[in-house]
Design an enzyme around this catalytic site. Structure first.
Site, short mmCIF file in Angstrom:
data_model
loop_
_atom_site.label_atom_id
_atom_site.label_comp_id
_atom_site.label_asym_id
_atom_site.label_seq_id
_atom_site.Cartn_x
_atom_site.Cartn_y
_atom_site.Cartn_z
N HIS A 54 31.65 -35.96 -29.46
CA HIS A 54 30.31 -36.49 -29.70
C HIS A 54 30.21 -37.14 -31.08
O HIS A 54 31.02 -36.87 -31.96
CB HIS A 54 29.26 -35.37 -29.61
CG HIS A 54 29.39 -34.33 -30.70
ND1 HIS A 54 30.36 -33.36 -30.69
CD2 HIS A 54 28.69 -34.14 -31.84
CE1 HIS A 54 30.25 -32.61 -31.77
NE2 HIS A 54 29.24 -33.07 -32.50
N HIS B 69 33.55 -36.59 -33.10
CA HIS B 69 34.30 -35.39 -33.45
C HIS B 69 34.11 -34.33 -32.37
O HIS B 69 33.21 -34.42 -31.54
CB HIS B 69 33.89 -34.86 -34.83
CG HIS B 69 32.43 -34.58 -34.98
ND1 HIS B 69 31.50 -35.57 -35.23
CD2 HIS B 69 31.72 -33.44 -34.90
CE1 HIS B 69 30.29 -35.04 -35.31
NE2 HIS B 69 30.38 -33.73 -35.10
N ARG C 9 26.16 -26.86 -43.09
CA ARG C 9 26.17 -28.29 -42.86
C ARG C 9 24.91 -28.99 -43.39
O ARG C 9 23.80 -28.50 -43.21
CB ARG C 9 26.28 -28.51 -41.35
CG ARG C 9 25.90 -29.84 -40.88
CD ARG C 9 25.65 -29.82 -39.39
NE ARG C 9 24.84 -30.98 -39.14
CZ ARG C 9 25.17 -31.94 -38.30
NH1 ARG C 9 26.23 -31.85 -37.57
NH2 ARG C 9 24.40 -32.98 -38.18
N ASP D 42 26.98 -37.22 -33.83
CA ASP D 42 25.81 -36.35 -33.97
C ASP D 42 24.51 -37.08 -33.61
O ASP D 42 24.28 -38.22 -34.04
CB ASP D 42 25.70 -35.82 -35.40
CG ASP D 42 26.83 -34.84 -35.71
OD1 ASP D 42 27.29 -34.16 -34.78
OD2 ASP D 42 27.24 -34.77 -36.88
C1 OGA Z 1 28.69 -30.53 -36.31
C2 OGA Z 1 29.83 -30.21 -35.47
C3 OGA Z 1 32.00 -29.26 -35.57
C4 OGA Z 1 32.69 -28.07 -36.13
O1 OGA Z 1 28.47 -29.84 -37.31
O2 OGA Z 1 27.99 -31.53 -36.00
O3 OGA Z 1 30.01 -30.78 -34.45
O4 OGA Z 1 33.93 -28.11 -36.13
N1 OGA Z 1 30.66 -29.30 -35.97
O5 OGA Z 1 32.03 -27.11 -36.54
MN MN Z 2 28.71 -32.60 -34.46
#
Ligand code: OGA
Ligand code: MN
Length: 279
Positions: free
Chosen positions: A99, A252, A274, A101
Site C-alpha cells: 500500500h 510499502h 509514527r 498510506d
Molecule cells: C505504516 C506502515 C509498516 C511497518 O506505518 O504506514 O505501513 O512495517 N507500517 O510497520
Molecule cells: Mn503504511
C-alpha cells in the site's frame, strides 16, 4: 566537520544515512544532503537513533506539516504520533498488504517517519517499492491505457485500521468515517516532477467504468508488476532505527512472517512510533 553520509541500499530504492544524530537540530548543509537523498532514493534509513516524541516530531516537521491519523489515536501529549503495535500472539501487522498510506484521501500524506521502539532480532521486516520506476517500466500501450483511467480507493470501515489489531485496539478513534476517493493511475511528484504509478492493493479494488472482474485483472497485474523484486528493497529493523518514506512515489508492506504466532503460539512483539507528513 563531515555531514551525513548517504549509502545506497538497493539499486531501485532506499539509502542509509550515517553520521547524523536526529535528536539534534540539522544545519542547512545537513538538511540539504538529506533532502536531496530523499528525493533521489525515496526511502531513507537512519540507524541507531534515540528520539523523544518531541525530537521525532521536530525531525518529521523538517519535511512538512504533520497530520493526525484519521482512525487511530495519537500517544499521550502527541496527537500527531501513533503507535503501531503487533502483540506476540498476533499474525497480522498494520500495513500487511502492499500500500501507499491513506490513498483513500483526496490528498494522501506526503510521507511518514517511523521509529522502531521494539523489534524482534529477526522477522517483521518492511519492504518498499519504487513507483516511479514501476511507471517508467510499463509498456507504452499500458501507460496510454492507464492515463485514461481512474481507480477507486476505499478506506473500508474505520475499525479495520485498529480493531483488527489487538495491540492497537485501545487506540481506536471514535467518530471517524469511511473515506472513498477516485485517483488517476499516474501522478506527478510535486517536488521531483516525475510521473509515478498510483495503485494500492490494500485500498483499491475497482477501476471506474469497469466490472469487478476487469478491475481485478488489471489491478492484480499492476501489483505484480510494481512489486517485482528488482523494484524493491527489504529493510531489517533494529531498535532505534528511523525510516522516512516518500508516500508520493512508493508503496510499502510490513511482512507477515511471525511463524510462531502463525502456528498458534507466542511470537514477537513489534512496536513502532509514527509521524505522518501532510501533502
Ligand atoms: C505504516 C506502515 C509498516 C511497518 O506505518 O504506514 O505501513 O512495517 N507500517 O510497520
Ligand atoms: Mn503504511
Amino acid at each position: 566537520m563531515s555531514g551525513p553520509q548517504i549509502r545506497p541500499y538497493a539499486t531501485a530504492i532506499g539509502a542509509e544515512v550515517l553520521g547524523v544524530d536526529l535528536a539534534q537540530p540539522l544545519d542547512n548543509a545537513g538538511w540539504a544532503t538529506i533532502h536531496d537523498a530523499y528525493l533521489e532514493h525515496h526511502v531513507l534509513f537512519f540507524p541507531e537513533q534515540e528520539l523523544t516524541p518531541d525530537e521525532h516530531v521536530a525531525f518529521a516537521r523538517r519535511f512538512g506539516e504533520l497530520e493526525d491519523y484519521p482512525f487511530v489515536h495519537g500517544i499521550e501529549g502527541h496527537p500527531e504520533l501513533i503507535e503501531i503495535v503487533k502483540e506476540p500472539d498476533e499474525v497480522i501487522n498494520f500495513g500487511h498488504r502492499w500500500h501507499a498510506d491513506m490513498t483513500f484521501r483526496e490528498q494522501p500524506p506526503a510521507g511518514a517517519v517511523l521509529y522502531a521502539l521494539e523489534v524482534p532480532p529477526v522477522g517483521g521486516d518492511t519492504l518498499f517499492a519504487n513507483m516511479t520506476l514501476a511507471w517508467e517500466m510499463l509498456s507504452d500501450g499500458m501507460k496510454k491505457t492507464l492515463r485514461e483511467l481512474r481507480a477507486i480507493h476505499d478506506s473500508g470501515k474505520p475499525t479495520r485500521h485498529s480493531q483488527n489489531f489487538k495491540g492497537m485496539k485501545m487506540q481506536h478513534k471514535e467518530g471517524s468515517e469511511q473515506q472513498i476517493t477516485a485517483h488517476p493511475f499516474v501522478r506527478i511528484h510535486p517536488e521531483a516532477g516525475q510521473e509515478s504509478l498510483l495503485i494500492c492493493p490494500s485500498y483499491c479494488h475497482r477501476i471506474e467504468g469497469m466490472t469487478d472482474e476487469e478491475s481485478t485483472m488489471i489491478l492484480d497485474h499492476l501489483e505484480r508488476h510494481a512489486t517485482q523484486d528488482i523494484f524493491t528493497c527489504r529493510y531489517r529493523w533494529s531498535p532505534g532505527d528511523v525510516v522516512i518514506w516518500d508516500n508520493r512515489c512508493t508503496m510499502h508492506i510490513a511482512l507477515e512472517d511471525d511463524l510462531a504466532a502463525i502456528k498458534g503460539g507466542q511470537g514477537f512483539r513489534r512496536r513502532m512510533r509514527r509521524a505522518t507528513i501532510r501533502s
